[in-house]
Motif scaffolding. Structure first.
Motif, PDB file in Angstrom:
ATOM      1  N   LEU A 178      -2.493 -87.742 -53.844  1.00 49.84           N
ATOM      2  CA  LEU A 178      -3.391 -87.291 -54.898  1.00 49.84           C
ATOM      3  C   LEU A 178      -2.930 -85.948 -55.478  1.00 49.84           C
ATOM      4  O   LEU A 178      -2.703 -85.819 -56.675  1.00 49.84           O
ATOM      5  CB  LEU A 178      -4.818 -87.133 -54.360  1.00 49.84           C
ATOM      6  CG  LEU A 178      -5.557 -88.391 -53.958  1.00 49.84           C
ATOM      7  CD1 LEU A 178      -6.924 -88.041 -53.397  1.00 49.84           C
ATOM      8  CD2 LEU A 178      -5.695 -89.343 -55.120  1.00 49.84           C
ATOM      9  N   VAL A 179      -2.794 -84.941 -54.583  1.00 46.33           N
ATOM     10  CA  VAL A 179      -2.563 -83.588 -55.081  1.00 46.33           C
ATOM     11  C   VAL A 179      -1.982 -82.721 -53.968  1.00 46.33           C
ATOM     12  O   VAL A 179      -2.225 -82.969 -52.783  1.00 46.33           O
ATOM     13  CB  VAL A 179      -3.896 -82.993 -55.589  1.00 46.33           C
ATOM     14  CG1 VAL A 179      -4.887 -82.817 -54.442  1.00 46.33           C
ATOM     15  CG2 VAL A 179      -3.701 -81.696 -56.342  1.00 46.33           C
ATOM     16  N   SER A 180      -1.167 -81.748 -54.366  1.00 45.43           N
ATOM     17  CA  SER A 180      -0.703 -80.733 -53.424  1.00 45.43           C
ATOM     18  C   SER A 180      -1.140 -79.369 -53.941  1.00 45.43           C
ATOM     19  O   SER A 180      -1.327 -79.166 -55.147  1.00 45.43           O
ATOM     20  CB  SER A 180       0.814 -80.789 -53.238  1.00 45.43           C
ATOM     21  OG  SER A 180       1.479 -80.563 -54.466  1.00 45.43           O
ATOM     22  N   PHE A 181      -1.276 -78.429 -53.012  1.00 48.20           N
ATOM     23  CA  PHE A 181      -1.937 -77.157 -53.331  1.00 48.20           C
ATOM     24  C   PHE A 181      -1.254 -76.052 -52.560  1.00 48.20           C
ATOM     25  O   PHE A 181      -1.045 -76.150 -51.354  1.00 48.20           O
ATOM     26  CB  PHE A 181      -3.397 -77.276 -52.894  1.00 48.20           C
ATOM     27  CG  PHE A 181      -4.301 -76.160 -53.306  1.00 48.20           C
ATOM     28  CD1 PHE A 181      -4.603 -75.130 -52.432  1.00 48.20           C
ATOM     29  CD2 PHE A 181      -4.893 -76.168 -54.551  1.00 48.20           C
ATOM     30  CE1 PHE A 181      -5.475 -74.110 -52.803  1.00 48.20           C
ATOM     31  CE2 PHE A 181      -5.769 -75.155 -54.930  1.00 48.20           C
ATOM     32  CZ  PHE A 181      -6.065 -74.123 -54.045  1.00 48.20           C
ATOM     33  N   TYR A 182      -0.870 -74.999 -53.272  1.00 50.33           N
ATOM     34  CA  TYR A 182      -0.197 -73.864 -52.632  1.00 50.33           C
ATOM     35  C   TYR A 182      -0.597 -72.591 -53.330  1.00 50.33           C
ATOM     36  O   TYR A 182      -0.638 -72.540 -54.570  1.00 50.33           O
ATOM     37  CB  TYR A 182       1.323 -74.046 -52.686  1.00 50.33           C
ATOM     38  CG  TYR A 182       2.085 -72.813 -52.267  1.00 50.33           C
ATOM     39  CD1 TYR A 182       2.786 -72.048 -53.193  1.00 50.33           C
ATOM     40  CD2 TYR A 182       2.077 -72.407 -50.933  1.00 50.33           C
ATOM     41  CE1 TYR A 182       3.463 -70.903 -52.813  1.00 50.33           C
ATOM     42  CE2 TYR A 182       2.754 -71.275 -50.546  1.00 50.33           C
ATOM     43  CZ  TYR A 182       3.445 -70.520 -51.483  1.00 50.33           C
ATOM     44  OH  TYR A 182       4.109 -69.387 -51.087  1.00 50.33           O
ATOM     45  N   ASN A 183      -0.889 -71.581 -52.546  1.00 54.87           N
ATOM     46  CA  ASN A 183      -1.188 -70.261 -53.103  1.00 54.87           C
ATOM     47  C   ASN A 183      -2.297 -70.337 -54.143  1.00 54.87           C
ATOM     48  O   ASN A 183      -2.214 -69.731 -55.219  1.00 54.87           O
ATOM     49  CB  ASN A 183       0.089 -69.673 -53.713  1.00 54.87           C
ATOM     50  CG  ASN A 183       0.020 -68.167 -53.869  1.00 54.87           C
ATOM     51  OD1 ASN A 183      -0.731 -67.494 -53.159  1.00 54.87           O
ATOM     52  ND2 ASN A 183       0.787 -67.641 -54.808  1.00 54.87           N
ATOM     53  N   ASN A 184      -3.312 -71.097 -53.803  1.00 54.71           N
ATOM     54  CA  ASN A 184      -4.496 -71.236 -54.656  1.00 54.71           C
ATOM     55  C   ASN A 184      -4.240 -71.916 -55.991  1.00 54.71           C
ATOM     56  O   ASN A 184      -5.003 -71.725 -56.955  1.00 54.71           O
ATOM     57  CB  ASN A 184      -5.180 -69.884 -54.878  1.00 54.71           C
ATOM     58  CG  ASN A 184      -5.882 -69.400 -53.629  1.00 54.71           C
ATOM     59  OD1 ASN A 184      -6.508 -70.184 -52.917  1.00 54.71           O
ATOM     60  ND2 ASN A 184      -5.754 -68.121 -53.345  1.00 54.71           N
ATOM     61  N   GLU A 185      -3.188 -72.701 -56.049  1.00 51.79           N
ATOM     62  CA  GLU A 185      -2.901 -73.443 -57.277  1.00 51.79           C
ATOM     63  C   GLU A 185      -2.456 -74.853 -56.948  1.00 51.79           C
ATOM     64  O   GLU A 185      -1.880 -75.089 -55.889  1.00 51.79           O
ATOM     65  CB  GLU A 185      -1.772 -72.762 -58.066  1.00 51.79           C
ATOM     66  CG  GLU A 185      -2.134 -71.436 -58.687  1.00 51.79           C
ATOM     67  CD  GLU A 185      -1.002 -70.888 -59.547  1.00 51.79           C
ATOM     68  OE1 GLU A 185      -1.253 -69.925 -60.278  1.00 51.79           O
ATOM     69  OE2 GLU A 185       0.123 -71.431 -59.466  1.00 51.79           O
ATOM     70  N   ILE A 186      -2.703 -75.754 -57.877  1.00 46.09           N
ATOM     71  CA  ILE A 186      -2.172 -77.109 -57.740  1.00 46.09           C
ATOM     72  C   ILE A 186      -0.674 -77.070 -57.999  1.00 46.09           C
ATOM     73  O   ILE A 186      -0.218 -76.531 -59.005  1.00 46.09           O
ATOM     74  CB  ILE A 186      -2.870 -78.063 -58.718  1.00 46.09           C
ATOM     75  CG1 ILE A 186      -4.326 -78.275 -58.296  1.00 46.09           C
ATOM     76  CG2 ILE A 186      -2.131 -79.394 -58.797  1.00 46.09           C
ATOM     77  CD1 ILE A 186      -5.146 -79.104 -59.272  1.00 46.09           C
ATOM     78  N   SER A 187       0.096 -77.623 -57.051  1.00 46.44           N
ATOM     79  CA  SER A 187       1.552 -77.697 -57.217  1.00 46.44           C
ATOM     80  C   SER A 187       1.954 -78.980 -57.925  1.00 46.44           C
ATOM     81  O   SER A 187       2.790 -78.970 -58.818  1.00 46.44           O
ATOM     82  CB  SER A 187       2.240 -77.643 -55.850  1.00 46.44           C
ATOM     83  OG  SER A 187       1.991 -76.434 -55.203  1.00 46.44           O
TER      84      SER A 187
END
Lengths: 113, 122
Positions: free
Chosen positions: B46-55
């Motif tokens: 679905l989604v990846s997330f890093y450093n408070n943002e969607i990657s």
């Protein structure tokens, strides 16, 4: 795009039988390859992995070899146990930080005593 | 093995309702993912997330989905107006990373999965 294809299950074996679950992939470049296992009612657990061509991943008696020439990563075990009954997922990912996994459809293995 | 936990284990909701699924992080998990598995089908990103943002996000992750990790707390997946076809197991995954002198290190491609939340939309 990238894709992973696994043999359809269920695969039903008797205890101590030899197991092969076929997995082939389509991808550009050189992805890492994985086998995940999902026991009944549980989440996905990493079983083994291989990060480059000709690498062999192994764990708990299972093994798989990264074959670049045939784009395959077949899972094998010499002697299965009832406790190996689970769904097995082949997957690929690239070696970039945060890259997603692309999964195959899963193969259910049932081992009878 | 770094443990990823999720709550609730099972969520039942009415069509059109909002749901929030939670992934409980460990302090040195920095990359997070949501996947879903519709019954009998493959696991889908679905989604990846890093450093408070969607990657990255997949085409499944449309406007009805959102993710956040407010103040470094739980990593959540919100579905604003659930549909029948949202019924699935939702898995959170995380990569354990360590910040070294040269920047991020660790096994970037080894994701640890939570036990999943079974979402049932009626």
């Amino acid at each position: 795009g990238n894709s992973v294809t696994q043999m359809e299950g269920p695969v039903t074996l008797s205890e101590e039988a030899f197991l092969t679950i076929n997995c082939t992939y389509t991808a550009t470049g050189y992805p890492s390859l994985f086998w995940y296992v999902q026991y009944p009612g549980e989440g996905l657990q990493l079983l083994l992995k291989a990060t480059k061509a000709d690498d062999k991943g192994s764990n708990k008696g299972f093994e798989a070899t990264y074959r670049k020439e045939t784009t395959s990563f077949h899972l094998e075990k010499g002697s299965v146990q009832v406790s190996d009954s689970a769904v097995y997922f082949c997957a690929l990912s690239y070696n970039n930080a945060g890259n997603m996994l692309t999964f195959g459809g899963g193969t259910r293995l049932m081992v009878k005593p | 093995e770094p443990e990823v936990t999720q709550t609730p284990s099972h969520q039942v909701t009415q069509m059109g309702q909002e749901v929030i699924l939670r992934c409980v992080p460990i302090s040195n998990h920095l990359y997070f993912y949501w996947y879903r598995q519709i019954l009998g089908q493959k696991v889908e990103f679905l989604v990846s997330f890093y450093n408070n943002e969607i990657s990255e996000k997949s085409e499944i992750f449309d406007d009805q989905f959102s993710v956040e990790r407010p103040d470094g707390s739980n990593f959540t997946l919100k579905i604003r107006s659930t549909k029948l076809e949202d019924s699935a197991m939702y898995f959170c995954a995380a990569i354990l990373t360590v910040v070294g002198r040269g920047g991020l290190t660790g096994s970037y491609n080894e994701q640890f999965f939570g036990p999943g939340t079974r979402l049932t939309v009626l």
